[in-house]
Structures are given as structure tokens and as C-alpha cells.
Design an enzyme around this catalytic site. Sequence first.
Site, PDB file in Angstrom:
ATOM      1  N   THR A   1      25.170 -32.870  15.172  1.00 37.97           N
ATOM      2  CA  THR A   1      26.492 -33.064  15.757  1.00 37.97           C
ATOM      3  C   THR A   1      26.462 -32.915  17.284  1.00 37.97           C
ATOM      4  OG1 THR A   1      28.760 -32.240  15.906  1.00 37.97           O
ATOM      5  CG2 THR A   1      27.090 -30.645  15.234  1.00 37.97           C
ATOM      6  N   GLN A   2      27.316 -33.693  17.949  1.00 37.86           N
ATOM      7  CA  GLN A   2      27.456 -33.571  19.405  1.00 37.86           C
ATOM      8  C   GLN A   2      28.212 -32.304  19.775  1.00 37.86           C
ATOM      9  OE1 GLN A   2      29.461 -36.991  21.016  1.00 37.86           O
ATOM     10  NE2 GLN A   2      28.042 -38.417  20.089  1.00 37.86           N
ATOM     11  N   CYS A   3      28.918 -31.714  18.793  1.00 35.45           N
ATOM     12  CA  CYS A   3      29.687 -30.499  19.091  1.00 35.45           C
ATOM     13  C   CYS A   3      28.730 -29.355  19.385  1.00 35.45           C
ATOM     14  CB  CYS A   3      30.542 -30.103  17.896  1.00 35.45           C
ATOM     15  SG  CYS A   3      31.772 -31.327  17.474  1.00 35.45           S
ATOM     16  N   ASP A  62      16.268 -24.833  32.909  1.00 37.96           N
ATOM     17  CA  ASP A  62      16.782 -26.172  32.577  1.00 37.96           C
ATOM     18  C   ASP A  62      16.329 -26.671  31.206  1.00 37.96           C
ATOM     19  OD1 ASP A  62      18.108 -26.204  34.946  1.00 37.96           O
ATOM     20  OD2 ASP A  62      16.756 -27.583  35.968  1.00 37.96           O
ATOM     21  N   ASP A  88       8.527 -26.810  37.947  1.00 34.76           N
ATOM     22  CA  ASP A  88       9.955 -26.806  37.640  1.00 34.76           C
ATOM     23  C   ASP A  88      10.030 -27.229  36.171  1.00 34.76           C
ATOM     24  OD1 ASP A  88      12.871 -27.364  39.288  1.00 34.76           O
ATOM     25  OD2 ASP A  88      12.679 -28.186  37.265  1.00 34.76           O
ATOM     26  N   SER A  89      10.913 -26.621  35.425  1.00 34.26           N
ATOM     27  CA  SER A  89      10.889 -26.895  33.985  1.00 34.26           C
ATOM     28  C   SER A  89      11.328 -28.317  33.649  1.00 34.26           C
ATOM     29  CB  SER A  89      11.710 -25.874  33.210  1.00 34.26           C
ATOM     30  OG  SER A  89      13.078 -26.154  33.309  1.00 34.26           O
ATOM     31  N   SER A  90      11.834 -29.057  34.609  1.00 35.96           N
ATOM     32  CA  SER A  90      12.136 -30.476  34.366  1.00 35.96           C
ATOM     33  C   SER A  90      10.848 -31.267  34.131  1.00 35.96           C
ATOM     34  CB  SER A  90      12.857 -31.089  35.564  1.00 35.96           C
ATOM     35  OG  SER A  90      13.898 -30.254  35.964  1.00 35.96           O
ATOM     36  N   THR A 141      12.877 -21.159  38.866  1.00 38.06           N
ATOM     37  CA  THR A 141      13.529 -20.441  39.966  1.00 38.06           C
ATOM     38  C   THR A 141      13.131 -18.972  40.028  1.00 38.06           C
ATOM     39  OG1 THR A 141      15.422 -21.901  39.703  1.00 38.06           O
ATOM     40  CG2 THR A 141      15.811 -19.881  40.910  1.00 38.06           C
ATOM     41  N   THR A 150      21.364 -23.240  23.701  1.00 37.06           N
ATOM     42  CA  THR A 150      21.617 -24.418  24.527  1.00 37.06           C
ATOM     43  C   THR A 150      21.968 -23.913  25.921  1.00 37.06           C
ATOM     44  OG1 THR A 150      22.555 -25.609  22.658  1.00 37.06           O
ATOM     45  CG2 THR A 150      23.166 -26.406  24.825  1.00 37.06           C
TER      46      THR A 150
HETATM   47  N1  ASP Z   1      15.229 -26.290  37.982  1.00 39.33           N
HETATM   48  C1  ASP Z   1      14.832 -24.963  37.580  1.00 39.33           C
HETATM   49  C2  ASP Z   1      13.923 -25.105  36.376  1.00 39.33           C
HETATM   50  O1  ASP Z   1      14.393 -25.324  35.289  1.00 39.33           O
HETATM   51  C3  ASP Z   1      16.022 -24.138  37.272  1.00 39.33           C
HETATM   52  C4  ASP Z   1      15.682 -22.745  36.800  1.00 39.33           C
HETATM   53  O2  ASP Z   1      14.591 -22.229  37.007  1.00 39.33           O
HETATM   54  O3  ASP Z   1      16.546 -22.104  36.208  1.00 39.33           O
HETATM   55  O4  ASP Z   1      12.732 -24.986  36.534  1.00 39.33           O
END
Ligand code: ASP
Length: 344
Positions: free
Chosen positions: A279-281, A92, A59-61, A15, A167
Site C-alpha cells: 500500500t502507498q499508505c 536517506d 552518502d547513502s544515496s 552526515t 520509513t
Molecule cells: N544525505 C545523507 C545520507 O543519507 C543524509 C544523512 O546522512 O542523514 O547519506
Amino acid sequence: MTSKPKILIVYTGGTIGMVKDYKTKALKAFDFDQILHKIPELQQLNCIIDTISFKNPIDSSDMNIAYYIQIAEIIADKYNDFDGFVVLTGSDTMSYVSSAISFMFENLQKPVIFTGSQLPIGDLRTDAKENLITSIEIASAQNNGEPIIQEVGLYFEYKLYRANRTTKISAEHFQAFSSMNYPPLAESGVHLNFNHAILTANTKKENKLIFRKRLCSNIVILKLFPGITEAVIANYLNIKGLKGIVLETYGAGNAPTSEWFLKIIEKFIANGVYIVNVTQCSGGSVMPGHYETSTRLKDIGIVNGKDITTESAVAKMMYLLGENLAKEEFKTYFEMPLRGEISA
Ligand code: ASP
């Protein structure tokens, strides 16, 4: 006259690198070569800035190991030419990516600061400018000619964290990250205050940078939940080439005591699959044997992830699996801090 620090901004996407076209209202990618013109404030910083951008920002996804290597190679290639690095990625997956980069470099003696933003740099209410400007300041900060930060950090909303402790916690708030098990390395207020006592300092100047880029991604995260069935977990046994499991257990590392569950875990280990207990915590640590529900796991030989985050455990597992270690070595290295990612 002392020379100004040289900072390289590496833009990978996300972004932060977008501007709004005020006519069409659409967000579009920003030409990072133009950054000094678009953000004139950067010229007031006491450093020399250069930029390099992914040809096709992502996009970092869409992040993966090939991109990790691409980012790390840029840093390794330019390591001697710059005093610090600011890496812009989407938020992300920033904790995963920055954790991985922290493991890929041993003996890092220069700052590598990851940042991004929740709103595009061209948005009126953007958090991008503060995040970017302060990250550059942090990357340029020196004490007697030595960089103050000599590790991989993540800066967001007034706080610099150790990257492999972070995180992402919010898709809404500007304070998008937290580091529950380690305090911020620096905080930005009226002054930029570094927490010198907790910084990683590579005191042996003669130790050269080691760059390791063999990563293995044949791993899974298995998150337990009450009611998870034998059939579901047993199916993981059929994954060809599976090398490691980051097992997200409850609380202080607790898991079901049912025989079927423990049998499957034993089978994975017999098949040579490494299992790390995390841990999930969001905060706190795995404490094997603290409850009866974790004693058997410990006896079976699963690795203690202590207070590591899931993101960092994934990155560390990719890194250590790539090193082809013997079984005992894997456990020893995983359970000790390599880049400050777990508490000793
Ligand atoms: N979907 C975007 C990404 O991780 C969100 C961001 O840039 O913060 O690339």
C-alpha cells in the site's frame, strides 16, 4: 569480574561522520579512528568499543547491493569477536539498507543497530551524539549474559525500531523515522525501556548464523496514481531481465479495474515477473478482496505484501529473488514474516 561487552562501530558514511571546520565553516569527513578522543563521553559507557570504517565513506544515496554485502561481510567476519554492532549510515536510505541486512542474516543472535543523524557530529546542535551513545548502549544491553536485542534495529531520536518496519519521514525533524505498523522495540527517556514482549528472540542457541549474500536488483517500484497511462506501464514490459515489481497500490491494496491495466499485470505474471502488492499508505495493510478493486489482482496471482513497507518489500524481493525459489515458494515466503517485517 564480568567482562564488558565488545561493540564494533561500522562507519559507512552519511552526515553523522562529519565535523565542521570552524575556520572555513565547511563540513568535512571525520576520522572515525579518533572517535573516542572526539567524543569523550563514549569512554563512560560500560563497553569496549572498536571501529571500522569504509575506506571511502559514502552518502547513502550511493548505496547499492555491493555496499550491502560489504556491510554484511564486516558483521559476518567479526560476528564471533563482538557482542554487538552499531552501523552508521546516512539516513536517506537507511530503511532500505537496514531492511536488506535483516534479510541477509538468518538466526541473528546479536544486536545490529543502525543509526545516523540529521546534523553532523561536530555541529553544536547535533542529534548525532545522543543517537550514537544510545545505540551503543542498546547494542551492549544484556540480560543474564544474553544480548537483549537479537535482530536488526534502527535507532533515531529516542526510539529503537525494528529496522525492516521503518520509513524515513522527515528531512527536517530529528525524529526522521517512523514505524507505523509496529511499535518501538525500546524507548529512551530517563531510563532505557525495552518492550520485551515484542522483541525477536532466537531461542535455539544451536542455530548458527546463516549469511546469504545473493541479492537480485532487477526490480522496480511502480507507484500508481490516478491518470497513469497504459503506455507508461506497458513500457515496463520492455525492461530486459526484469524479475520483480513492488506495486504501490491505493489504500487497502486497490488498483484500477480497467481491462488494459489488468491485461498488462497478467502479462507480467505470464512473463515470470513477480508482483507484490504494497500500500502507498504509511500505515495499514493490503487486504485482498476487501474491495472489488483488489479482487481481480488477487485472482491474477499477485503476491500480498500485507503491511510491509515499500523499503522492506524491495529488500525482501532482492533477497528472495536471489534464492531462485519456485513460483509458489516465492509467494509463500513473501507472505509470511521472515524477520518480523510483516504481521502474521
Ligand atoms: N544525505 C545523507 C545520507 O543519507 C543524509 C544523512 O546522512 O542523514 O547519506
